[in-house]
Design a protein around this motif. Structure first.
Motif, mmCIF file in Angstrom:
data_model
loop_
_atom_site.group_PDB
_atom_site.id
_atom_site.type_symbol
_atom_site.label_atom_id
_atom_site.label_comp_id
_atom_site.label_asym_id
_atom_site.label_seq_id
_atom_site.Cartn_x
_atom_site.Cartn_y
_atom_site.Cartn_z
ATOM 1 N N PRO A 89 -44.148 4.789 25.531
ATOM 2 C CA PRO A 89 -43.642 5.752 24.552
ATOM 3 C C PRO A 89 -42.843 6.898 25.174
ATOM 4 C CG PRO A 89 -45.971 6.143 24.952
ATOM 5 C CD PRO A 89 -45.592 4.920 25.745
ATOM 6 N N GLY A 90 -42.768 6.967 26.488
ATOM 7 C CA GLY A 90 -42.113 8.078 27.164
ATOM 8 C C GLY A 90 -40.602 8.036 27.196
ATOM 9 N N ILE A 91 -40.012 6.987 26.656
ATOM 10 C CA ILE A 91 -38.550 6.828 26.737
ATOM 11 C C ILE A 91 -37.806 7.955 26.014
ATOM 12 C CG2 ILE A 91 -36.603 5.324 26.147
ATOM 13 C CD1 ILE A 91 -38.367 4.276 28.451
ATOM 14 N N ALA A 92 -38.232 8.325 24.824
ATOM 15 C CA ALA A 92 -37.529 9.375 24.065
ATOM 16 C C ALA A 92 -37.506 10.687 24.847
ATOM 17 C CB ALA A 92 -38.178 9.564 22.704
ATOM 18 N N ALA A 93 -38.642 11.042 25.429
ATOM 19 C CA ALA A 93 -38.698 12.273 26.219
ATOM 20 C C ALA A 93 -37.802 12.175 27.449
ATOM 21 C CB ALA A 93 -40.137 12.572 26.632
ATOM 22 N N ALA A 94 -37.761 11.001 28.071
ATOM 23 C CA ALA A 94 -36.934 10.820 29.269
ATOM 24 C C ALA A 94 -35.455 11.016 28.949
ATOM 25 C CB ALA A 94 -37.180 9.439 29.868
ATOM 26 N N TRP A 95 -34.997 10.506 27.805
ATOM 27 C CA TRP A 95 -33.609 10.703 27.393
ATOM 28 C C TRP A 95 -33.307 12.191 27.264
ATOM 29 C CZ3 TRP A 95 -29.551 7.342 26.245
ATOM 30 C CH2 TRP A 95 -29.859 5.982 26.268
ATOM 31 N N SER A 96 -34.214 12.909 26.625
ATOM 32 C CA SER A 96 -34.042 14.345 26.427
ATOM 33 C C SER A 96 -33.992 15.079 27.775
ATOM 34 C CB SER A 96 -35.193 14.873 25.575
ATOM 35 O OG SER A 96 -35.133 16.265 25.470
ATOM 36 N N GLU A 97 -34.856 14.678 28.688
ATOM 37 C CA GLU A 97 -34.872 15.307 30.013
ATOM 38 C C GLU A 97 -33.573 15.038 30.765
ATOM 39 O OE1 GLU A 97 -38.423 13.665 31.650
ATOM 40 O OE2 GLU A 97 -39.709 15.124 30.644
ATOM 41 N N HIS A 98 -32.971 13.876 30.562
ATOM 42 C CA HIS A 98 -31.679 13.595 31.198
ATOM 43 C C HIS A 98 -30.630 14.590 30.728
ATOM 44 C CE1 HIS A 98 -32.113 9.203 32.770
ATOM 45 N NE2 HIS A 98 -32.987 10.023 33.285
ATOM 46 N N ARG A 99 -30.630 14.924 29.446
ATOM 47 C CA ARG A 99 -29.666 15.903 28.939
ATOM 48 C C ARG A 99 -29.898 17.250 29.620
ATOM 49 N NH1 ARG A 99 -28.719 11.642 27.674
ATOM 50 N NH2 ARG A 99 -27.428 12.014 29.466
ATOM 51 N N GLN A 100 -31.160 17.643 29.757
ATOM 52 C CA GLN A 100 -31.477 18.912 30.420
ATOM 53 C C GLN A 100 -31.039 18.894 31.880
ATOM 54 O OE1 GLN A 100 -35.672 19.093 29.710
ATOM 55 N NE2 GLN A 100 -35.446 19.926 27.649
ATOM 56 N N LEU A 101 -31.288 17.783 32.567
ATOM 57 C CA LEU A 101 -30.866 17.670 33.969
ATOM 58 C C LEU A 101 -29.349 17.746 34.090
ATOM 59 C CD1 LEU A 101 -33.276 14.864 35.230
ATOM 60 C CD2 LEU A 101 -33.186 17.219 36.072
ATOM 61 N N SER A 102 -28.643 17.088 33.189
ATOM 62 C CA SER A 102 -27.175 17.122 33.219
ATOM 63 C C SER A 102 -26.660 18.541 33.008
ATOM 64 C CB SER A 102 -26.594 16.193 32.153
ATOM 65 O OG SER A 102 -26.868 14.864 32.471
ATOM 66 N N ASP A 103 -27.258 19.243 32.058
ATOM 67 C CA ASP A 103 -26.845 20.629 31.804
ATOM 68 C C ASP A 103 -27.112 21.513 33.025
ATOM 69 O OD1 ASP A 103 -26.073 19.885 29.261
ATOM 70 O OD2 ASP A 103 -27.823 20.756 28.260
ATOM 71 N N GLN A 104 -28.272 21.340 33.632
ATOM 72 C CA GLN A 104 -28.615 22.150 34.805
ATOM 73 C C GLN A 104 -27.710 21.815 35.987
ATOM 74 O OE1 GLN A 104 -30.499 24.823 34.946
ATOM 75 N NE2 GLN A 104 -29.734 25.038 37.031
ATOM 76 N N LEU A 105 -27.405 20.548 36.139
ATOM 77 C CA LEU A 105 -26.519 20.144 37.226
ATOM 78 C C LEU A 105 -25.115 20.729 37.016
ATOM 79 C CD1 LEU A 105 -26.483 18.607 39.852
ATOM 80 C CD2 LEU A 105 -25.910 16.543 38.577
ATOM 81 N N ALA A 106 -24.667 20.772 35.780
ATOM 82 C CA ALA A 106 -23.365 21.386 35.484
ATOM 83 C C ALA A 106 -23.380 22.862 35.872
ATOM 84 C CB ALA A 106 -23.026 21.220 34.004
ATOM 85 N N ALA A 107 -24.485 23.547 35.592
ATOM 86 C CA ALA A 107 -24.596 24.961 35.976
ATOM 87 C C ALA A 107 -24.544 25.113 37.491
ATOM 88 C CB ALA A 107 -25.891 25.551 35.414
ATOM 89 N N LEU A 108 -25.190 24.201 38.204
ATOM 90 C CA LEU A 108 -25.171 24.240 39.668
ATOM 91 C C LEU A 108 -23.758 24.022 40.201
ATOM 92 C CD1 LEU A 108 -26.662 24.325 42.415
ATOM 93 C CD2 LEU A 108 -26.963 21.849 42.179
ATOM 94 N N VAL A 109 -23.051 23.045 39.668
ATOM 95 C CA VAL A 109 -21.697 22.733 40.138
ATOM 96 C C VAL A 109 -20.751 23.898 39.863
ATOM 97 C CG1 VAL A 109 -19.711 21.219 39.674
ATOM 98 C CG2 VAL A 109 -21.970 20.230 40.050
ATOM 99 N N LEU B 252 -13.128 14.358 38.680
ATOM 100 C CA LEU B 252 -12.486 15.057 37.568
ATOM 101 C C LEU B 252 -13.512 15.880 36.786
ATOM 102 C CD1 LEU B 252 -10.026 15.614 35.816
ATOM 103 C CD2 LEU B 252 -10.540 13.510 34.565
ATOM 104 N N GLN B 253 -14.669 15.327 36.515
ATOM 105 C CA GLN B 253 -15.708 16.072 35.797
ATOM 106 C C GLN B 253 -16.104 17.335 36.557
ATOM 107 O OE1 GLN B 253 -18.989 13.419 35.056
ATOM 108 N NE2 GLN B 253 -17.982 12.433 33.317
ATOM 109 N N ARG B 254 -16.306 17.194 37.859
ATOM 110 C CA ARG B 254 -16.686 18.360 38.661
ATOM 111 C C ARG B 254 -15.572 19.410 38.661
ATOM 112 N NH1 ARG B 254 -18.098 14.257 42.316
ATOM 113 N NH2 ARG B 254 -16.490 15.000 43.723
ATOM 114 N N ALA B 255 -14.339 18.957 38.789
ATOM 115 C CA ALA B 255 -13.205 19.888 38.794
ATOM 116 C C ALA B 255 -13.105 20.629 37.456
ATOM 117 C CB ALA B 255 -11.910 19.129 39.082
ATOM 118 N N LEU B 256 -13.321 19.925 36.362
ATOM 119 C CA LEU B 256 -13.274 20.573 35.046
ATOM 120 C C LEU B 256 -14.403 21.582 34.883
ATOM 121 C CD1 LEU B 256 -12.338 17.516 32.793
ATOM 122 C CD2 LEU B 256 -10.892 19.492 33.357
#
Length: 188
Positions: free
Chosen positions: A83-103, A174-178
């Motif tokens: 049942p943990g799949i839904a939470a994992a998807w949500s955590e991926h979005r959070q990780l992506s957002d945090q990684l964008a802040a780091l970059v 390109l994503q990192r540059a943007l």
């Protein structure tokens, strides 16, 4: 007719067959790659901003690829098992957002250090606590070993393909540059 020594040399030079791994092992090993990049970035001093930027870029690329193999292959194959799949998807979005802040952060600044610390905590929570401690044991308990190994082959093959793709590398650059460009505009 070839001599025996020639035949032995050819056999010795043949590539060893790749070890087949379960899906969970492939993912845990890739978590270790991400942890290693995180650790090296944290250990690199502010006085080496180029090295910190390069490591953050590698982390960005590897996490992007990791999310793709989990979301496109692993999660769909295991959604009926855990049942943990839904939470994992949500955590991926959070990780992506945090990684964008780091970059976006300047690697010479305290902000970069803060974003890296938050990224570290989010990654450990997702990878270690949620996946390695909860989800993966469930998957291993309820999925057939052969199916797990076949799934591992698919994950590893896709990861290898993503890593070697010039197109993927160009898109990630390109994503990192943007992201950095939008950060520059925000500071003005």
């Amino acid at each position: 007719m070839r001599r025996r020594s020639e035949v032995l040399t050819e056999v010795r030079q043949a590539p060893a067959p790749r070890e087949r791994k379960t899906a969970t092992r492939v993912l845990v090993e890739h978590h270790e790659v991400l942890r290693g990049l995180m650790r090296r970035t944290q250990e690199t001093p502010r006085s080496q901003p180029g090295r910190r930027r390069t490591l953050a870029d590698e982390l960005f690329d590897e996490l992007w690829m990791h999310e793709r193999i989990e979301e496109k292959i692993f999660y769909p194959a295991t959604r009926d098992v855990t049942p943990g799949i839904a939470a994992a998807w949500s955590e991926h979005r959070q990780l992506s957002d945090q990684l964008a802040a780091l970059v976006r952060a300047d690697p010479r600044t305290e902000r970069f250090d803060r974003e890296l610390s938050v990224m570290h905590d989010a990654l450990e929570s997702h990878a270690h606590l949620d996946e390695e401690q909860e989800m993966f044991p469930e998957v291993e308990r309820f999925m057939d070993e052969e199916r797990l190994v076949d799934l591992g082959d698919r994950l590893q093959a896709r990861l290898d393909t993503l890593r070697s793709s010039r197109r993927v590398r160009a898109v990630l650059r390109l994503q990192r540059a943007l992201l950095r460009r939008t950060a520059g505009r925000a500071r003005r």
